[in-house]
Design a protein around this motif. Structure first.
Motif, short mmCIF file in Angstrom:
data_model
loop_
_atom_site.label_atom_id
_atom_site.label_comp_id
_atom_site.label_asym_id
_atom_site.label_seq_id
_atom_site.Cartn_x
_atom_site.Cartn_y
_atom_site.Cartn_z
N ILE A 48 0.84 -1.21 0.00
CA ILE A 48 0.00 0.00 0.00
C ILE A 48 0.87 1.25 0.00
N GLN A 49 2.06 1.15 0.63
CA GLN A 49 2.95 2.32 0.62
C GLN A 49 3.42 2.64 -0.79
N GLU A 50 3.74 1.58 -1.52
CA GLU A 50 4.18 1.81 -2.90
C GLU A 50 3.04 2.39 -3.75
N GLY A 101 -15.25 14.13 9.27
CA GLY A 101 -15.03 14.73 7.96
C GLY A 101 -13.96 14.04 7.15
N ASP A 102 -13.28 13.09 7.76
CA ASP A 102 -12.15 12.42 7.11
C ASP A 102 -12.46 10.92 6.96
N MET A 103 -12.42 10.46 5.70
CA MET A 103 -12.79 9.07 5.43
C MET A 103 -11.57 8.16 5.23
N GLY A 147 -6.01 7.48 20.12
CA GLY A 147 -5.26 7.67 18.88
C GLY A 147 -6.15 8.36 17.87
N LEU A 148 -5.73 9.54 17.40
CA LEU A 148 -6.52 10.28 16.42
C LEU A 148 -5.82 10.28 15.08
N GLY A 149 -6.52 9.82 14.06
CA GLY A 149 -5.97 9.83 12.71
C GLY A 149 -6.59 10.97 11.92
N CYS A 150 -5.75 11.71 11.19
CA CYS A 150 -6.24 12.82 10.38
C CYS A 150 -5.36 12.88 9.15
N TYR A 151 -5.97 12.96 7.96
CA TYR A 151 -5.20 12.80 6.72
C TYR A 151 -5.29 13.98 5.78
N MET A 152 -6.01 15.01 6.22
CA MET A 152 -6.16 16.18 5.35
C MET A 152 -5.97 17.45 6.17
N MET A 178 -2.47 10.51 21.21
CA MET A 178 -1.44 10.30 20.19
C MET A 178 -2.08 10.63 18.84
N ILE A 179 -1.41 11.45 18.05
CA ILE A 179 -2.00 11.80 16.75
C ILE A 179 -1.13 11.28 15.60
N GLY A 180 -1.75 11.14 14.43
CA GLY A 180 -0.99 10.70 13.27
C GLY A 180 -1.76 10.92 11.98
N GLY A 181 -1.05 10.75 10.87
CA GLY A 181 -1.64 10.98 9.55
C GLY A 181 -0.79 12.00 8.81
N VAL A 182 -0.92 12.00 7.48
CA VAL A 182 -0.03 12.78 6.60
C VAL A 182 0.29 14.21 7.04
N PRO A 183 -0.72 15.06 7.38
CA PRO A 183 -0.35 16.46 7.65
C PRO A 183 0.18 16.69 9.06
N TRP A 197 3.15 12.52 18.60
CA TRP A 197 2.83 12.27 17.19
C TRP A 197 3.52 10.97 16.77
N GLY A 198 2.79 10.12 16.07
CA GLY A 198 3.39 8.89 15.56
C GLY A 198 3.65 9.05 14.07
N LYS A 199 4.92 8.95 13.69
CA LYS A 199 5.30 9.18 12.29
C LYS A 199 4.75 8.10 11.36
N ASP A 200 4.86 6.86 11.80
CA ASP A 200 4.33 5.75 11.01
C ASP A 200 3.84 4.66 11.97
N ALA A 201 3.43 3.54 11.39
CA ALA A 201 2.79 2.51 12.22
C ALA A 201 3.76 1.91 13.26
N PHE A 202 5.04 1.90 12.94
CA PHE A 202 6.00 1.32 13.89
C PHE A 202 6.35 2.33 14.97
C1 B12 Z 1 -5.54 6.50 -0.49
C2 B12 Z 1 -6.02 7.93 -0.53
C3 B12 Z 1 -7.38 8.13 -0.67
C4 B12 Z 1 -8.38 6.99 -0.75
C5 B12 Z 1 -8.69 6.55 0.70
C6 B12 Z 1 -8.92 5.07 0.79
C7 B12 Z 1 -9.03 4.66 2.22
N1 B12 Z 1 -9.81 3.63 2.45
O1 B12 Z 1 -8.41 5.24 3.11
C8 B12 Z 1 -9.58 7.70 -1.43
C9 B12 Z 1 -9.41 7.56 -2.92
C10 B12 Z 1 -10.96 7.21 -1.04
C11 B12 Z 1 -9.32 9.16 -1.03
C12 B12 Z 1 -10.30 10.12 -0.98
C13 B12 Z 1 -10.04 11.47 -0.78
N2 B12 Z 1 -8.84 12.02 -0.66
CO1 B12 Z 1 -7.24 11.00 -0.41
N3 B12 Z 1 -5.56 10.26 -0.41
C14 B12 Z 1 -5.11 9.02 -0.43
C15 B12 Z 1 -3.56 8.98 -0.45
C16 B12 Z 1 -3.11 8.72 -1.88
C17 B12 Z 1 -2.88 7.96 0.39
C18 B12 Z 1 -3.33 7.92 1.83
C19 B12 Z 1 -2.93 6.61 2.40
O2 B12 Z 1 -3.75 5.74 2.64
N4 B12 Z 1 -1.60 6.41 2.53
C20 B12 Z 1 -1.03 5.16 2.99
C21 B12 Z 1 -1.02 5.15 4.50
C22 B12 Z 1 -0.46 3.87 4.98
O3 B12 Z 1 -0.18 6.19 4.93
P1 B12 Z 1 -0.64 7.26 6.00
O4 B12 Z 1 -2.07 7.57 5.85
O5 B12 Z 1 0.31 8.40 5.97
O6 B12 Z 1 -0.46 6.51 7.39
C23 B12 Z 1 0.80 6.27 8.00
C24 B12 Z 1 1.23 7.40 8.97
O7 B12 Z 1 0.69 8.66 8.64
C25 B12 Z 1 0.83 6.88 10.32
N5 B12 Z 1 -0.53 7.10 10.81
C26 B12 Z 1 -1.68 7.08 10.11
N6 B12 Z 1 -2.72 7.19 10.92
C27 B12 Z 1 -2.27 7.28 12.17
C28 B12 Z 1 -2.95 7.40 13.36
C29 B12 Z 1 -2.23 7.48 14.55
C30 B12 Z 1 -2.95 7.62 15.83
C31 B12 Z 1 -0.80 7.43 14.51
C32 B12 Z 1 -0.03 7.53 15.75
C33 B12 Z 1 -0.12 7.29 13.30
C34 B12 Z 1 -0.86 7.22 12.13
O8 B12 Z 1 1.04 5.50 10.21
C35 B12 Z 1 0.60 5.06 8.91
C36 B12 Z 1 1.36 3.83 8.51
O9 B12 Z 1 2.74 4.01 8.48
C37 B12 Z 1 -3.21 10.41 0.05
C38 B12 Z 1 -1.86 10.96 -0.43
C39 B12 Z 1 -0.79 10.87 0.62
N7 B12 Z 1 0.35 11.29 0.28
O10 B12 Z 1 -1.01 10.47 1.75
C40 B12 Z 1 -4.41 11.22 -0.43
C41 B12 Z 1 -4.87 12.50 0.31
C42 B12 Z 1 -4.79 12.30 1.80
N8 B12 Z 1 -6.26 12.64 -0.11
C43 B12 Z 1 -6.57 13.86 -0.33
C44 B12 Z 1 -7.87 14.29 -0.73
C45 B12 Z 1 -8.02 15.78 -1.05
C46 B12 Z 1 -8.93 13.39 -0.83
C47 B12 Z 1 -10.37 13.71 -1.23
C48 B12 Z 1 -10.98 15.01 -0.68
C49 B12 Z 1 -10.38 13.67 -2.77
C50 B12 Z 1 -11.67 14.01 -3.42
N9 B12 Z 1 -11.67 15.17 -4.01
O11 B12 Z 1 -12.59 13.23 -3.37
C51 B12 Z 1 -11.12 12.49 -0.70
C52 B12 Z 1 -11.47 12.69 0.78
C53 B12 Z 1 -12.72 12.11 1.25
C54 B12 Z 1 -12.83 12.36 2.76
N10 B12 Z 1 -13.78 13.15 3.16
O12 B12 Z 1 -12.06 11.86 3.53
C55 B12 Z 1 -5.41 14.82 -0.12
C56 B12 Z 1 -5.54 15.66 1.14
C57 B12 Z 1 -5.10 17.08 0.90
C58 B12 Z 1 -5.23 17.92 2.11
N11 B12 Z 1 -6.17 18.82 2.12
O13 B12 Z 1 -4.50 17.77 3.04
C59 B12 Z 1 -4.20 13.87 -0.17
C60 B12 Z 1 -3.00 14.31 0.69
C61 B12 Z 1 -3.77 13.75 -1.68
C62 B12 Z 1 -3.27 15.08 -2.23
N12 B12 Z 1 -1.99 15.31 -2.25
O14 B12 Z 1 -4.03 15.88 -2.65
N13 B12 Z 1 -8.04 9.34 -0.75
#
Ligand code: B12
Length: 215
Positions: A48-50, A101-103, A147-152, A178-183, A197-202
């Motif tokens: 999934i990372q790739e 608000g975050d799916m 643990g709060l996840g936020c990705y946007m 503890m918070i995490g997620g891309v931003p 803040w947790g950088k990644d899953a490990f």
């Molecule tokens: C996959 C993805 C999707 C999928 C989600 C599928 C799913 N079931 O999750 C789909 C296609 C549905 C999607 C939809 C949308 N997405 Co999106 N998506 C992504 C993408 C490409 C990857 C995210 C991901 O899963 N990464 C893989 C995981 C493993 O990595 P991770 O999330 O970073 O998690 C790691 C760490 O952060 C940490 N971590 C994660 N959570 C937690 C929690 C805790 C407690 C801790 C400690 C650590 C931790 O550990 C994890 C593992 O190592 C990102 C781009 C990116 N660079 O991240 C965009 C991204 C997040 N999405 C984005 C957007 C805009 C959207 C949409 C609004 C698009 C749209 N116009 O419809 C919608 C949002 C809908 C909503 N309301 O949420 C933007 C957000 C921009 C912003 N404002 O910040 C991004 C950044 C892409 C971009 N560059 O524009 N998306």
């Protein structure tokens, strides 16, 4: 098919979004006696990372990512129950969820899996979780960590609001956040009064143990 081949093919199935195959290979990997955490760390997470990297480079589109997410989810569905079979809860209890608000959920699912692997009991509230639900569940379950996840960037401020609610309701003192997620960053964690803040899953597992003082 040997163990290494299964791990390689499973990673490929996630990366290519082949959900039937990813589930089939996850079952095969367990049947071959591979450790659940090895399967997660060496195949499912790298796959999934790739996929995320390809998206960043505009080589994958939304539809590709949705298929990858499904292949990831179905493989995890097979592995997750096996992760919970260990010494669950010895490290502490965690409630985890993606804020309102975050799916996005892939990162959270991974953190859930690695925390379980690290001996935590994890209660996953899912995605788009309201403040009321977090508060209600914290009162009911009394976790050690939230643990709060936020990705946007658009949903980041929701975490600040949740922490304010915790403080207002007198729930913050006995609870680590503890918070995490891309931003997210450590600086942002400090700014909103989260513990860490947790950088990644490990890193999430290491930090969770650190804030609870667990070895
Ligand atoms: C996959 C993805 C999707 C999928 C989600 C599928 C799913 N079931 O999750 C789909 C296609 C549905 C999607 C939809 C949308 N997405 Co999106 N998506 C992504 C993408 C490409 C990857 C995210 C991901 O899963 N990464 C893989 C995981 C493993 O990595 P991770 O999330 O970073 O998690 C790691 C760490 O952060 C940490 N971590 C994660 N959570 C937690 C929690 C805790 C407690 C801790 C400690 C650590 C931790 O550990 C994890 C593992 O190592 C990102 C781009 C990116 N660079 O991240 C965009 C991204 C997040 N999405 C984005 C957007 C805009 C959207 C949409 C609004 C698009 C749209 N116009 O419809 C919608 C949002 C809908 C909503 N309301 O949420 C933007 C957000 C921009 C912003 N404002 O910040 C991004 C950044 C892409 C971009 N560059 O524009 N998306």
């Amino acid at each position: 098919m040997d163990k290494n081949e299964i791990l390689t093919d499973l990673k490929k199935a996630v990366l290519e979004g082949d959900d039937d195959l990813s589930q089939e290979l996850a079952i095969k990997a367990l049947d071959q006696g591979l450790e659940p955490m090895t399967i997660v760390n060496q195949s499912i997470i790298p796959g999934i990372q790739e996929a995320g990297e390809l998206w960043k480079r505009n080589e994958y589109f939304h539809t590709d990512i949705i298929l990858c997410a499904e292949a990831f989810r179905l493989a995890m569905e097979i592995i997750e129950p096996k992760l919970t079979a260990g010494e669950l809860g010895v490290s502490g209890k965690v409630i985890i969820g993606t804020v309102a608000g975050d799916m996005h959920n892939l990162g959270k699912i991974m953190v859930n899996a690695t925390l379980r692997g690290g001996g935590f009991e994890v209660i996953d509230l899912g995605e788009d979780v309201s403040q009321d639900t977090f508060i209600e569940k914290i009162k009911e379950i009394k976790p050690d960590i939230l643990g709060l996840g936020c990705y946007m960037t658009t949903t980041m401020l929701e975490m600040r609001e949740i922490i304010k609610r915790l403080e207002k309701e007198g729930l913050r003192n006995n609870l680590k956040v503890m918070i995490g997620g891309v931003p997210c960053t450590q600086e942002f964690a400090e700014e909103i009064n989260a513990d860490v803040w947790g950088k990644d899953a490990f890193d999430a597992v290491e930090k969770a143990k650190m804030i609870l003082g667990v070895k």
